[in-house]
Design an enzyme around this catalytic site. Structure first.
Site, short mmCIF file in Angstrom:
data_model
loop_
_atom_site.label_atom_id
_atom_site.label_comp_id
_atom_site.label_asym_id
_atom_site.label_seq_id
_atom_site.Cartn_x
_atom_site.Cartn_y
_atom_site.Cartn_z
N SER A 125 0.92 -1.12 0.20
CA SER A 125 0.07 0.10 0.18
C SER A 125 0.66 1.18 0.07
CB SER A 125 -0.83 0.12 1.18
OG SER A 125 -0.26 0.18 2.53
N LYS A 162 1.16 4.47 7.15
CA LYS A 162 0.10 5.14 6.11
C LYS A 162 0.64 6.62 6.40
CE LYS A 162 -2.59 2.30 4.49
NZ LYS A 162 -1.83 1.06 5.32
#
Length: 207
Positions: A125, A162
């Protein structure tokens, strides 16, 4: 102690050579090399300095103190000084992983990177930030980060890596891969997330 004596000792230590190894290469006694380093021999012959320079991979001028830095060696890049930090398991670059702190060992990192621990990335990701599956990411422990920083975030008992964006009343955890959705938390959900630290560097397995 003269700079010549100091640099002989420093170069021997940098090359991880013992006094005995240097003595063997020069054809002298170990005590003689020790006196080269301590200043016990006041006038070291130029031929000896040249032999030491050849052995250490530097120039005689560097040993004499006439050059302030080691010369570049064609085709060889100098590596930065390093220290070690604990490698504490894995972190998700995808769906959050169960956050189980598990000391896997230690990893090296340059001294100029200020980090407290490292994590191994799992998933894809964060590929837009060049952080790939299997990479090592270095984390500096801190309870908050600036907007857009990449952070290790604990979500209840799971952890993920993230970009963090703080919007009034909510927090977004954004991936660097359009295949993954933005994770958004607001209201009471904010109590379930905690920033573990900021990502300050990574070591890629891709070469």
């Amino acid at each position: 102690m003269a700079i010549l004596n100091t640099r002989i000792r420093e170069m021997r230590q940098q090359r991880r050579m013992t006094l005995a190894q240097v003595a063997q290469q020069l054809g002298v006694r170990e005590a003689t090399v020790q006196r080269y380093e301590s200043g016990g021999i006041k006038n070291i012959k130029d031929s000896t300095v040249e032999a030491l320079a050849a052995l250490f991979g530097c120039t005689p001028e560097y040993l004499y103190g006439r050059e302030s830095a080691l010369p570049d060696v064609p085709g060889v890049l100098p590596l930065p000084a390093c220290r070690t930090v604990p490698l504490l398991g894995s972190i998700a670059c995808g769906k959050p992983l169960l956050a189980v702190e598990n000391l896997e060992g230690e990893v090296e990192m340059p001294e100029n990177i200020h980090a407290d621990f490292a994590l191994r990335c799992r998933g894809d990701s964060m590929i837009g930030a060049r952080i790939m599956d299997g990479d090592i990411v270095y984390i500096r422990s801190q309870p908050d980060v600036d907007d857009g920083d990449i952070a290790a975030v604990l979500i209840e008992d799971e952890a993920t890596l993230k970009r963090v964006y703080k919007i009034p009343g909510r927090v977004q955890l954004r991936p660097e891969n359009p295949a993954y959705p933005v994770m958004e938390y607001q209201g009471q959900q904010l109590e379930s997330i905690r920033i573990l630290g900021k990502a300050v560097g990574f070591l890629s397995r891709v070469v």
